[in-house]
Design a protein around this motif. Structure first.
Motif, PDB file in Angstrom:
ATOM      1  N   THR A 169      60.556  24.377  25.317  1.00 33.97           N
ATOM      2  CA  THR A 169      61.493  24.288  26.429  1.00 33.97           C
ATOM      3  C   THR A 169      61.794  25.661  26.999  1.00 33.97           C
ATOM      4  OG1 THR A 169      63.323  24.384  24.864  1.00 33.97           O
ATOM      5  CG2 THR A 169      62.573  22.197  25.570  1.00 33.97           C
ATOM      6  N   ASP A 170      61.675  26.692  26.187  1.00 34.50           N
ATOM      7  CA  ASP A 170      61.945  28.025  26.730  1.00 34.50           C
ATOM      8  C   ASP A 170      61.072  29.124  26.154  1.00 34.50           C
ATOM      9  OD1 ASP A 170      63.092  27.825  24.254  1.00 34.50           O
ATOM     10  OD2 ASP A 170      64.972  28.769  24.805  1.00 34.50           O
ATOM     11  N   LEU A 171      60.148  28.804  25.223  1.00 37.62           N
ATOM     12  CA  LEU A 171      59.309  29.806  24.572  1.00 37.62           C
ATOM     13  C   LEU A 171      57.876  29.324  24.487  1.00 37.62           C
ATOM     14  CD1 LEU A 171      61.676  30.488  21.552  1.00 37.62           C
ATOM     15  CD2 LEU A 171      61.570  31.768  23.679  1.00 37.62           C
ATOM     16  N   GLY A 172      56.961  30.188  24.061  1.00 34.68           N
ATOM     17  CA  GLY A 172      55.573  29.800  23.878  1.00 34.68           C
ATOM     18  C   GLY A 172      54.970  30.439  22.648  1.00 34.68           C
ATOM     19  N   ALA A 173      54.157  29.676  21.909  1.00 31.96           N
ATOM     20  CA  ALA A 173      53.451  30.189  20.742  1.00 31.96           C
ATOM     21  C   ALA A 173      52.135  30.832  21.182  1.00 31.96           C
ATOM     22  CB  ALA A 173      53.202  29.053  19.753  1.00 31.96           C
ATOM     23  N   GLY A 174      51.506  31.569  20.265  1.00 24.65           N
ATOM     24  CA  GLY A 174      50.264  32.263  20.574  1.00 24.65           C
ATOM     25  C   GLY A 174      49.060  31.352  20.563  1.00 24.65           C
ATOM     26  N   GLY A 175      48.036  31.728  21.337  1.00 30.01           N
ATOM     27  CA  GLY A 175      46.779  30.986  21.372  1.00 30.01           C
ATOM     28  C   GLY A 175      45.943  31.265  20.134  1.00 30.01           C
ATOM     29  N   GLY A 176      45.103  30.309  19.762  1.00 32.88           N
ATOM     30  CA  GLY A 176      44.225  30.472  18.611  1.00 32.88           C
ATOM     31  C   GLY A 176      42.771  30.436  19.008  1.00 32.88           C
ATOM     32  N   TYR A 177      41.896  31.003  18.159  1.00 29.69           N
ATOM     33  CA  TYR A 177      40.443  30.886  18.306  1.00 29.69           C
ATOM     34  C   TYR A 177      39.794  31.170  16.952  1.00 29.69           C
ATOM     35  CZ  TYR A 177      35.615  31.674  19.806  1.00 29.69           C
ATOM     36  OH  TYR A 177      34.248  31.615  19.930  1.00 29.69           O
ATOM     37  N   GLY A 178      39.472  32.436  16.630  1.00 32.33           N
ATOM     38  CA  GLY A 178      38.938  32.764  15.311  1.00 32.33           C
ATOM     39  C   GLY A 178      40.021  32.733  14.251  1.00 32.33           C
ATOM     40  N   GLY A 179      41.247  33.045  14.654  1.00 38.45           N
ATOM     41  CA  GLY A 179      42.423  32.960  13.803  1.00 38.45           C
ATOM     42  C   GLY A 179      43.488  32.144  14.517  1.00 38.45           C
ATOM     43  N   VAL A 180      44.418  31.559  13.771  1.00 38.29           N
ATOM     44  CA  VAL A 180      45.472  30.753  14.393  1.00 38.29           C
ATOM     45  C   VAL A 180      46.459  31.640  15.137  1.00 38.29           C
ATOM     46  CG1 VAL A 180      45.305  28.908  12.694  1.00 38.29           C
ATOM     47  CG2 VAL A 180      46.904  30.762  12.315  1.00 38.29           C
ATOM     48  N   GLY A 181      47.025  31.108  16.221  1.00 38.09           N
ATOM     49  CA  GLY A 181      48.087  31.809  16.927  1.00 38.09           C
ATOM     50  C   GLY A 181      49.379  31.723  16.132  1.00 38.09           C
ATOM     51  N   SER A 182      50.263  32.698  16.310  1.00 36.24           N
ATOM     52  CA  SER A 182      51.513  32.675  15.552  1.00 36.24           C
ATOM     53  C   SER A 182      52.568  31.833  16.260  1.00 36.24           C
ATOM     54  CB  SER A 182      52.021  34.094  15.303  1.00 36.24           C
ATOM     55  OG  SER A 182      52.474  34.704  16.479  1.00 36.24           O
ATOM     56  N   THR A 183      53.517  31.367  15.477  1.00 32.53           N
ATOM     57  CA  THR A 183      54.590  30.527  16.001  1.00 32.53           C
ATOM     58  C   THR A 183      55.566  31.341  16.835  1.00 32.53           C
ATOM     59  OG1 THR A 183      55.927  30.882  14.035  1.00 32.53           O
ATOM     60  CG2 THR A 183      54.474  28.966  14.027  1.00 32.53           C
ATOM     61  N   ASP A 184      56.324  30.639  17.676  1.00 34.07           N
ATOM     62  CA  ASP A 184      57.392  31.309  18.411  1.00 34.07           C
ATOM     63  C   ASP A 184      58.701  31.151  17.633  1.00 34.07           C
ATOM     64  OD1 ASP A 184      58.347  28.722  18.926  1.00 34.07           O
ATOM     65  OD2 ASP A 184      57.578  28.678  20.964  1.00 34.07           O
ATOM     66  N   LEU A 185      59.782  31.664  18.181  1.00 34.20           N
ATOM     67  CA  LEU A 185      61.079  31.621  17.513  1.00 34.20           C
ATOM     68  C   LEU A 185      61.518  30.202  17.190  1.00 34.20           C
ATOM     69  CD1 LEU A 185      63.670  33.086  16.569  1.00 34.20           C
ATOM     70  CD2 LEU A 185      64.540  32.790  18.879  1.00 34.20           C
ATOM     71  N   ARG A 186      61.171  29.225  18.023  1.00 35.55           N
ATOM     72  CA  ARG A 186      61.577  27.840  17.803  1.00 35.55           C
ATOM     73  C   ARG A 186      60.703  27.112  16.779  1.00 35.55           C
ATOM     74  NH1 ARG A 186      65.849  29.116  20.107  1.00 35.55           N
ATOM     75  NH2 ARG A 186      66.154  28.842  22.329  1.00 35.55           N
ATOM     76  N   GLY A 187      59.667  27.789  16.282  1.00 31.52           N
ATOM     77  CA  GLY A 187      58.788  27.172  15.296  1.00 31.52           C
ATOM     78  C   GLY A 187      57.656  26.364  15.880  1.00 31.52           C
ATOM     79  N   ASN A 188      57.429  26.456  17.192  1.00 32.20           N
ATOM     80  CA  ASN A 188      56.279  25.777  17.789  1.00 32.20           C
ATOM     81  C   ASN A 188      55.001  26.398  17.226  1.00 32.20           C
ATOM     82  OD1 ASN A 188      57.572  23.998  19.767  1.00 32.20           O
ATOM     83  ND2 ASN A 188      58.291  25.929  20.653  1.00 32.20           N
ATOM     84  N   ALA A 189      54.085  25.540  16.782  1.00 34.47           N
ATOM     85  CA  ALA A 189      52.852  26.014  16.149  1.00 34.47           C
ATOM     86  C   ALA A 189      51.953  26.720  17.150  1.00 34.47           C
ATOM     87  CB  ALA A 189      52.106  24.833  15.532  1.00 34.47           C
ATOM     88  N   GLY A 190      51.290  27.763  16.676  1.00 35.01           N
ATOM     89  CA  GLY A 190      50.297  28.441  17.486  1.00 35.01           C
ATOM     90  C   GLY A 190      49.028  27.618  17.574  1.00 35.01           C
ATOM     91  N   GLY A 191      48.130  28.030  18.441  1.00 39.71           N
ATOM     92  CA  GLY A 191      46.869  27.318  18.616  1.00 39.71           C
ATOM     93  C   GLY A 191      46.005  27.376  17.374  1.00 39.71           C
ATOM     94  N   PRO A 192      45.160  26.360  17.140  1.00 40.98           N
ATOM     95  CA  PRO A 192      44.316  26.297  15.941  1.00 40.98           C
ATOM     96  C   PRO A 192      43.030  27.100  16.100  1.00 40.98           C
ATOM     97  CG  PRO A 192      43.951  24.367  17.281  1.00 40.98           C
ATOM     98  CD  PRO A 192      45.040  25.164  17.967  1.00 40.98           C
TER      99      PRO A 192
END
Length: 173
Positions: free
Chosen positions: A6-29
Motif C-alpha cells: 500500500t505504501d512500500l515496495g520489496a526488491g526484485g529477484g533474479y539470481g538471488g531473492v529480493g529483500s523484503t520491505d518494512l511491511r514484510g512484503n516478500a522480495g522477488g524470487p
C-alpha cells in the motif's frame, strides 16, 4: 518483480531473492538458468503513488565469440533504484561463450540498493556465466544483493565453465 504494498515496495529477484520491505512484503524470487543466463533482471515492487513501478532490473549482455574476448574495463548489468519507497531492481545477466577469455576487467550484475533511507527492499544479485577453453589474466565478478531497509537482497550466481577443446570426443558407457 518485488512485492507491491500500500505504501512500500520489496526488491526484485533474479539470481538471488529480493529483500523484503518494512511491511514484510516478500522480495522477488529466483528464476532462470545459472549456466546460460539470458534473461533480464526484474524490477522492484511498486509503492503506492509511484506510477512507474520500482527500479528497473539489469539488462542482458551476451557475448559469443569465435576467438578471443578481452575485457580490461567494466561490463555491467546492474539493477537500478528510483527515489521514493519503491523497491530496487535485481541484477541482470552476463553470458560469455568464447574459446579464450582474458583481461583484467570486472563483470558486474549487482542488485540495486533500496532508495535512500526509505523503507523499500534491495534487489537480488544477477547471474554471470563464462564458458571458455582458458584465460590468462585475473578477472573479477560481482553479483551482490542490494541493501534494503530490513535485509540485503540475496547474492546472485557466478559460473566459470570449461568448454571442451575442438575435436574432443566424449565416450559414455
Amino acid at each position: 518483480g518485488g512485492g507491491n504494498s500500500t505504501d512500500l515496495g520489496a526488491g526484485g529477484g533474479y539470481g538471488g531473492v529480493g529483500s523484503t520491505d518494512l511491511r514484510g512484503n516478500a522480495g522477488g524470487p529466483t528464476y532462470g538458468s545459472s549456466n546460460a543466463p539470458t534473461l533480464a533482471g526484474s524490477a522492484g515492487g511498486r509503492a503506492s503513488g509511484n506510477a512507474v513501478g520500482g527500479g528497473a532490473g539489469g539488462g542482458v549482455v551476451w557475448v559469443q565469440a569465435a576467438r578471443y574476448v578481452t575485457v580490461n574495463g567494466v561490463i555491467s548489468a546492474n539493477g537500478a533504484a528510483l527515489e521514493g519507497n519503491s523497491g530496487a531492481g535485481s541484477g541482470g545477466s552476463i553470458y560469455v561463450y568464447a574459446p579464450r577469455f582474458q583481461g583484467t576487467g570486472r563483470l558486474e550484475a549487482n542488485g540495486a540498493n533500496g532508495p535512500g533511507v526509505n523503507w523499500a527492499g534491495g534487489g537480488g544479485g544477477g547471474r554471470i556465466a563464462i564458458w571458455r577453453f582458458n584465460w590468462t589474466d585475473f578477472m573479477t565478478t560481482s553479483v551482490t544483493g542490494g541493501v534494503g531497509y530490513l535485509s540485503i537482497g540475496g547474492p546472485g550466481t557466478v559460473v566459470w565453465g570449461q568448454r571442451p577443446l575442438p575435436g574432443t570426443v566424449f565416450v559414455v558407457h
